[in-house]
Every structure is written in structure tokens, then in C-alpha cells.
Design an enzyme around this catalytic site. Sequence first.
Site, PDB file in Angstrom:
ATOM      1  N   HIS A   1     -30.028 -14.347  40.362  1.00 30.48           N
ATOM      2  CA  HIS A   1     -31.047 -13.827  39.762  1.00 30.48           C
ATOM      3  C   HIS A   1     -31.031 -13.805  38.224  1.00 30.48           C
ATOM      4  O   HIS A   1     -29.914 -14.142  37.606  1.00 30.48           O
ATOM      5  CB  HIS A   1     -30.877 -12.134  40.064  1.00 30.48           C
ATOM      6  CG  HIS A   1     -29.701 -11.227  39.580  1.00 30.48           C
ATOM      7  ND1 HIS A   1     -29.550 -11.105  38.380  1.00 30.48           N
ATOM      8  CD2 HIS A   1     -28.749 -10.887  40.082  1.00 30.48           C
ATOM      9  CE1 HIS A   1     -28.377 -10.376  38.215  1.00 30.48           C
ATOM     10  NE2 HIS A   1     -27.760 -10.534  39.133  1.00 30.48           N
TER      11      HIS A   1
ATOM     12  N   GLU B   1     -25.338  -7.909  45.822  1.00 30.54           N
ATOM     13  CA  GLU B   1     -24.053  -8.095  45.057  1.00 30.54           C
ATOM     14  C   GLU B   1     -22.966  -7.198  45.786  1.00 30.54           C
ATOM     15  O   GLU B   1     -23.036  -6.474  46.624  1.00 30.54           O
ATOM     16  CB  GLU B   1     -24.280  -7.304  43.616  1.00 30.54           C
ATOM     17  CG  GLU B   1     -23.199  -7.475  42.622  1.00 30.54           C
ATOM     18  CD  GLU B   1     -22.525  -8.758  42.482  1.00 30.54           C
ATOM     19  OE1 GLU B   1     -22.038  -9.441  43.214  1.00 30.54           O
ATOM     20  OE2 GLU B   1     -22.839  -9.388  41.381  1.00 30.54           O
TER      21      GLU B   1
END
Length: 273
Positions: A10, A88
Site C-alpha cells: 500500500h 498486516e
Amino acid sequence: MRFRVILVRHGETRYNKAKLLQGQGVDEPLSEFGSKQAKAAGQTLGKIKFSHVFSSDLQRAKQTASAIVSENICGHKLEIICDPKLRERKYGIVEGKPLSELRALAKAAGQRCPAFTPPGAETVDEVQARAKEFFNYLCNHLMQRAEKGNTVPDRIDTVAEYSGDLHSSLKHLNSVDSSSCDINNSISHKAEDLIATVLIVSHGGFMLQWVSYFVKDLKCPLPVSFDQSKAFSVCPNAGISSFVVTFDQIADSSPQIVCDYLYDCSHLEDIGV
């Protein structure tokens, strides 16, 4: 059977800029600069005809995936499937706190990052297990399509929501013919050799364990030109990696994986990275 995986981290958030840990508990959107990074990644990948698009369900990854799809020549045909397995690493008590605090805790425990696990966090083995589970799931679905004679799947069942070890809320994703463009002249197989080209947008800690699994367990060779010492470091924001996965249609066979390029950031040079 052969398919390509394009793995993208990202874009930058305010927390990334300030070197604060986000993990899963801090769902921060992209910063203005991070949005520019995501758009730049999308422009670089704009001519690749993705067959499937997967993203972590955290804001920073979803926004990056959306920016990439919006720049893609087949973007109007693509649906982004959000899967919590692509999240994550969970960092427990240090989420929202400086990276330096995590390192201090690790040092006090006589350990080093990323192997150190703070209270309430996932271990690196647990994160890698998520990466392996998602990869196996993807391979199984594409193999099933190939066995049925569908060289390009018309849709793929995937996980929209995830809880524990159970798959739930299956969705379908319409796909288009897969293709590819040349990034740094390092693509290893032509589009016509591939049954699918899959975009995955995730996070630095997750991607680190994905690469570790590919290189250490599946013996994926890295490009000769790549600095091998950086293979097990965190990918920069909006960095792009490409892997070609090949395996026989035998249930117990191990795939052969080739890395076209790893953590490429050449597309970010014009925006100051």
C-alpha cells in the site's frame, strides 16, 4: 499450469511517515502523498490485464488497490475482493507507537526484529501461515479451473470475510483475459503462457513473510541484479513485486516460482521517492 502474481504494498500513510506502527488496530487511510504513490503504481501497471484483484481489508490497502484498478485498461471489469488474511501483522501493545519502541522491547528481551513478538502480537510464523494459506487457496482454485478446461477462469470463489480458520461469505469475481506489460524489461513469461494474472495489495510485514516463504520454503530464486541482502527487508510503500508460479496439476506437487522483480520503486521517482 502457470500464472503471475503482482504483489504491491500500500501507499504511504501519516503513520508510515512518522515511523509509527499500524498493524491491524490502526486503520489509517492513505496520505496525500500515499495516494500519489498508489496512482503511480496504477499507471505503471495500467496495461496489465488483471484477471483477479485481491486486497487486505484495511483502508490503506483498499485505497491503493482502488487507485491501481482505476488506472487499469480493464478496470471497469474488475472487482476488488477484500480478504482479512492479507492484513498486516498484528503488533499487539505497540500498535500506534513508534517503531523505536518495538526495537527497544526486542533489545530488552535479547531478541531482534522482526522475530520478536510483543505482547498481544502475532508471531512471524503465524503471519507466514496466513500468507501460505492464501497462496494455497489461490492455487487450488486456479488449478480446479484448469482441470475443468477453463484456461482463463470466468470467476473465482474467494474469501470476503474471514474468522479464525474458516472460509466464509464467498463471493465471485468476474475476470478478463490475462496479459502483461514489461516493467524494467524483467517479465519472464508472455501473457499467452498464463492462465491468470493476479493483483494482490497488502502490507510490509505480511509481504516480508510472503517473500520469506517463497524464497526459503519454495526455493524461489531472486533476480541476479537484485541486492540479495534486501530480500528480507520491508518493501517500500507502493513497491511492486512480480512472481510467476508454475506447477503440474498434481495435488501434492510443489510449485516452481520465479521472481521477475522484487520491491521495484522506479515508478515513484518522479514523485520524489
